[in-house]
Scaffold this active site. Sequence first.
Site, mmCIF file in Angstrom:
data_model
loop_
_atom_site.group_PDB
_atom_site.id
_atom_site.type_symbol
_atom_site.label_atom_id
_atom_site.label_comp_id
_atom_site.label_asym_id
_atom_site.label_seq_id
_atom_site.Cartn_x
_atom_site.Cartn_y
_atom_site.Cartn_z
ATOM 1 N N GLY A 104 2.266 -3.764 -18.947
ATOM 2 C CA GLY A 104 3.530 -4.422 -19.141
ATOM 3 C C GLY A 104 4.571 -3.721 -20.011
ATOM 4 O O GLY A 104 4.143 -2.468 -20.158
ATOM 5 N N HIS A 105 5.891 -4.194 -20.161
ATOM 6 C CA HIS A 105 6.820 -3.404 -20.446
ATOM 7 C C HIS A 105 6.536 -3.299 -22.043
ATOM 8 O O HIS A 105 6.132 -4.036 -22.684
ATOM 9 C CB HIS A 105 8.200 -4.471 -20.328
ATOM 10 C CG HIS A 105 8.064 -5.883 -20.903
ATOM 11 N ND1 HIS A 105 9.184 -6.742 -20.553
ATOM 12 C CD2 HIS A 105 7.034 -6.546 -21.823
ATOM 13 C CE1 HIS A 105 8.697 -7.558 -21.312
ATOM 14 N NE2 HIS A 105 7.507 -7.774 -21.865
ATOM 15 N N GLY A 106 7.082 -2.180 -22.638
ATOM 16 C CA GLY A 106 6.872 -1.583 -23.903
ATOM 17 C C GLY A 106 5.649 -1.274 -24.319
ATOM 18 O O GLY A 106 5.492 -1.207 -25.516
ATOM 19 N N HIS A 144 16.292 -5.355 -18.734
ATOM 20 C CA HIS A 144 15.428 -4.401 -19.424
ATOM 21 C C HIS A 144 16.403 -3.126 -19.218
ATOM 22 O O HIS A 144 16.769 -2.604 -18.179
ATOM 23 C CB HIS A 144 14.235 -4.155 -18.607
ATOM 24 C CG HIS A 144 13.011 -5.155 -18.551
ATOM 25 N ND1 HIS A 144 13.473 -6.297 -18.642
ATOM 26 C CD2 HIS A 144 11.948 -5.052 -19.101
ATOM 27 C CE1 HIS A 144 12.371 -7.125 -18.826
ATOM 28 N NE2 HIS A 144 11.511 -6.294 -19.170
ATOM 29 N N SER A 203 4.310 -4.851 -24.973
ATOM 30 C CA SER A 203 4.661 -4.374 -26.467
ATOM 31 C C SER A 203 3.163 -4.220 -27.161
ATOM 32 O O SER A 203 3.211 -4.005 -28.455
ATOM 33 C CB SER A 203 5.570 -5.496 -27.037
ATOM 34 O OG SER A 203 6.458 -5.491 -26.345
#
EC number: 2.3.1.191
Length: 342
Positions: A252-254, A211, A272
């Site tokens: 979560g990521h993004g 990441h 995302s």
Amino acid sequence: MASSNFYKNLGPRKLTTIIDFLHDIIEHPKIYEDIVIHDIKILQEASRNDISFLSNTKYSEFLKTTNAAACIVPKNFKGEVNPNTILIHAENSYFAYGKLIDFFYAPIKSYPAKIMKSAIVAASAIIGKNCYIGHNVVIEDDVIIGDNSIIEAGSFIGRGVNLGRNARIEQHVSINYAIIGDDVVILTGAKIGQDGFGFSTEKGVHHQIFHTGIVKIGNNVKIGANTTIDRGSLQDTIIEDLCCIDNLVQIGHGVKIGKGSIIIAQVGIAGSSTIGKYCALGGQVGIAGHLNIGDQVQVAAQSGVAQNIEAGKIVGGSPAVHIMNWHRQSIIMKQLIKKRPK
């Protein structure tokens, strides 16, 4: 009831002074010149020396029997009330109550401008003016801490993190790979900037995706206890200004959360996905990955969102549908159960 072990009562205060302080009072009687208020209490516990408030009409029945000297009520409230209680009509009674708490109470615990001896602060870190760095805090290289910030015991601020002015970081918070704005509050145990849950599977083996993104948090954001916010893989994870995030939330990521949105406890937002401005996600809502939730969307508690939602919609259920359709589904389900042979 506020405990004197933890909060200092700044009263007593004249009722006239209280009304002048609140500003947004739109109507009040003229018979309170000599009334002095000592404390704020709920309707059921208030005495003749106390002021109370009503924002949820579920509790309006207690106005009939309360002993409160005065009560702040909603603008259009016309319910039955103890004749000895003065009603003060406010545009937003709950907001007025919040201001009143600040007017009557202050925490006993203070934070002097100092770095405790047990704290570990890298030589290259920049600590602003009037900051408090608590016991066993670790601040790594190239960190920037803005003026008037508080970092409580046991927290960890990783290399290169930028933390704005007037921050309050409670105990045992960890922050990595993050740029954070002014006036941010992060409660106990929150974790920000760790790897997201991103894996590629090759020949039965799960491989962690490196990441390279960060977490960007705007101004006037509140993040609850034990909430986790993962950093992005390529795109950053973004929390815009004025967001309020409750305890035990997983972001979560993004993910991008728009300005002024409210996220209640135990919500999970997969990677995302984008949450629009001024959205409200009820407790235990699940948002699947790579979705677009429009501005001012409301999602009922325990709903599962598996597709995009247009701006302004109110949805509920799992999978989430328009709120009226969800109510219809619930009614039909009850009817089917009643008709089912025993």
